[in-house]
Design an enzyme around this catalytic site. Structure first.
Site, short mmCIF file in Angstrom:
data_model
loop_
_atom_site.label_atom_id
_atom_site.label_comp_id
_atom_site.label_asym_id
_atom_site.label_seq_id
_atom_site.Cartn_x
_atom_site.Cartn_y
_atom_site.Cartn_z
N LYS A 282 0.85 -1.20 0.00
CA LYS A 282 0.00 0.00 0.00
C LYS A 282 0.88 1.25 0.00
O LYS A 282 2.09 1.17 0.26
CB LYS A 282 -0.93 -0.02 1.21
N TYR B 191 18.29 28.34 11.34
CA TYR B 191 17.12 29.05 11.87
C TYR B 191 16.97 28.82 13.37
O TYR B 191 17.21 27.72 13.86
CB TYR B 191 15.85 28.54 11.17
C1 PLP Z 1 -0.61 -1.93 6.61
C2 PLP Z 1 -1.28 -3.19 6.96
C3 PLP Z 1 -0.53 -4.35 7.16
C4 PLP Z 1 0.98 -4.35 7.16
O1 PLP Z 1 1.43 -3.72 8.33
P1 PLP Z 1 2.99 -3.67 8.70
O2 PLP Z 1 3.02 -3.19 10.09
O3 PLP Z 1 3.59 -2.71 7.74
O4 PLP Z 1 3.52 -5.04 8.51
C5 PLP Z 1 -1.21 -5.52 7.41
N1 PLP Z 1 -2.56 -5.55 7.46
C6 PLP Z 1 -3.32 -4.45 7.28
C7 PLP Z 1 -4.79 -4.54 7.37
C8 PLP Z 1 -2.70 -3.24 7.04
O5 PLP Z 1 -3.46 -2.14 6.86
#
Ligand code: PLP
Length: 362
Positions: free
Chosen positions: A35, A252
């Site tokens: 994702k 800054y």
């Molecule tokens: C993002 C996600 C994962 C993966 O999570 P990680 O902590 O990156 O391994 C797994 N299941 C769902 C439903 C997610 O949204």
């Protein structure tokens, strides 16, 4: 000439990390979670490294279509499922598996009357209180899904709230109790579950961050024993050098004051590149492979570093903001966030290069 900043993507590191996830959950099939454009890496760039996965999981419909168009023939899971009626058609045409976390999604599927049944991951809210049916509702939801038009195979899914802190039993107990009479594959584990909770492995696991070499807890020390490789290197160069005298300040708000004569380097990387502005003095960084620290505020296009440990550094010296030497989790912790956010926040203006030496091993 463009600025000397580049993000290098190492597909071979992803391939290696996926193998580690497979070994950790050896009895399970693996959804590679890509994702957010593969956690900022670019799905297309790492795609060649995913062929050992059993499925690809993401949540953007367009990304799902991109993965199919790359030639992926195995399952693709939409982790948040569908949002609108039209999405059902896309899921049907591209053969997507969809999470279902509420009755409205079942109704959308039924109303679209797909010619080909759509496989679903029926999601339980076992304590996270984000998406899903409560344990009390779950049996009824499953009955409804099973008899619902357009629904194919049903996998039972849930998500952990604090698997990285070592606590999953409270959620698994709820999940197991509410599903004990329901057949079907189970899918529970994110990366933390894969690394640390054998009981949660079940038929499918869903590792994300470990594929990119990051720590599920955000702490590099928690994965020190796991031979993961960093899949992203953010690299730049020193473009300026100043010699400060005692009591001189840099940048800054003048947050850093020299206590003696010291050389500082100016690096072509700032928060507009995705480097966290909240990284305080002391955040790790490397020059020509030598670890040192940032000093002063991160500005939009530049940051400043202590060259005391690197006397031979000059303009043009290579700087690693994060990668194999400088753990992204250490930079993130210093800035009060997690590696996930830094990967995803890599700015579009940063040129990205797929490490082709790395690709030769593919
Ligand atoms: C993002 C996600 C994962 C993966 O999570 P990680 O902590 O990156 O391994 C797994 N299941 C769902 C439903 C997610 O949204």
């Amino acid at each position: 000439m463009p600025r000397p900043i580049t993000a290098y993507i190492h597909p071979e590191a992803v391939r290696h990390n996926l193998q580690i996830a497979r070994q950790k959950a050896s009895g399970s099939r693996v959804w590679a979670v890509v994702k957010a454009n593969a956690y900022g890496h670019g799905i297309e760039r790492i795609y060649p490294a995913l062929d050992a996965a059993d499925g690809i999981a993401l949540l953007d419909l367009d990304e799902a279509v991109r993965v199919r168009e790359l030639g992926w023939e195995k399952p693709i899971l939409l982790l948040e499922g569908i949002f609108k009626q039209n999405d059902v058609k896309t899921a049907e045409v591209f053969g997507l598996t969809v999470a279902v976390h509420c009755d409205e999604q079942l109704e959308l599927i039924a109303a679209a009357n797909p010619a080909r049944c759509i496989d679903i991951n029926l999601k339980m809210n076992s304590g996270m209180n984000r998406l899903g049916y409560t344990p009390q509702e779950f049996g009824r939801a499953w009955q409804r899904a099973r008899t619902s038009d357009g629904v194919g195979a049903i996998t039972l899914m849930s998500h952990f709230a604090n698997a990285d802190e070592g606590e999953v039993d409270w959620q698994m107990d709820r999940f197991d109790a509410a599903t004990k009479d329901i057949p079907g594959d189970r899918s529970l584990s994110n990366s933390a579950g894969v690394l640390w909770h054998k009981r949660a492995h079940r038929e499918w696991v869903r590792p994300g961050i470990v594929l990119y070499g990051g720590s599920p807890s955000g702490r590099a020390c928690d994965i020190a024993e796991v031979p993961l490789r960093a899949s992203m290197t953010l690299s730049s160069e020193i473009i300026g050098i100043q010699t400060m005298q005692a009591n001189d300040t840099v940048g800054y708000a003048r947050t850093f004051t020299a206590d003696r004569e010291m050389r500082i380097g100016v690096v072509a990387c700032g928060y507009a590149d995705g480097y966290p502005r909240h990284a305080p003095t002391g955040t790790p960084i490397a020059v020509d492979g030598i670890l040192t620290r940032t000093v002063g505020r991160v500005s939009m296009d530049m940051l400043t570093i202590d060259l005391t440990p690197c006397p031979s550094a000059t303009i043009g010296s290579k700087v690693e903001l994060w990668g194999e030497r400088v753990k992204i989790d250490d930079v993130a912790s210093s800035a009060g966030t997690i590696g996930y956010e830094l990967m995803c926040a890599l700015a579009p203006r940063v040129p990205v290069s797929v490490d082709s030496q790395d690709l030769r091993f593919l």
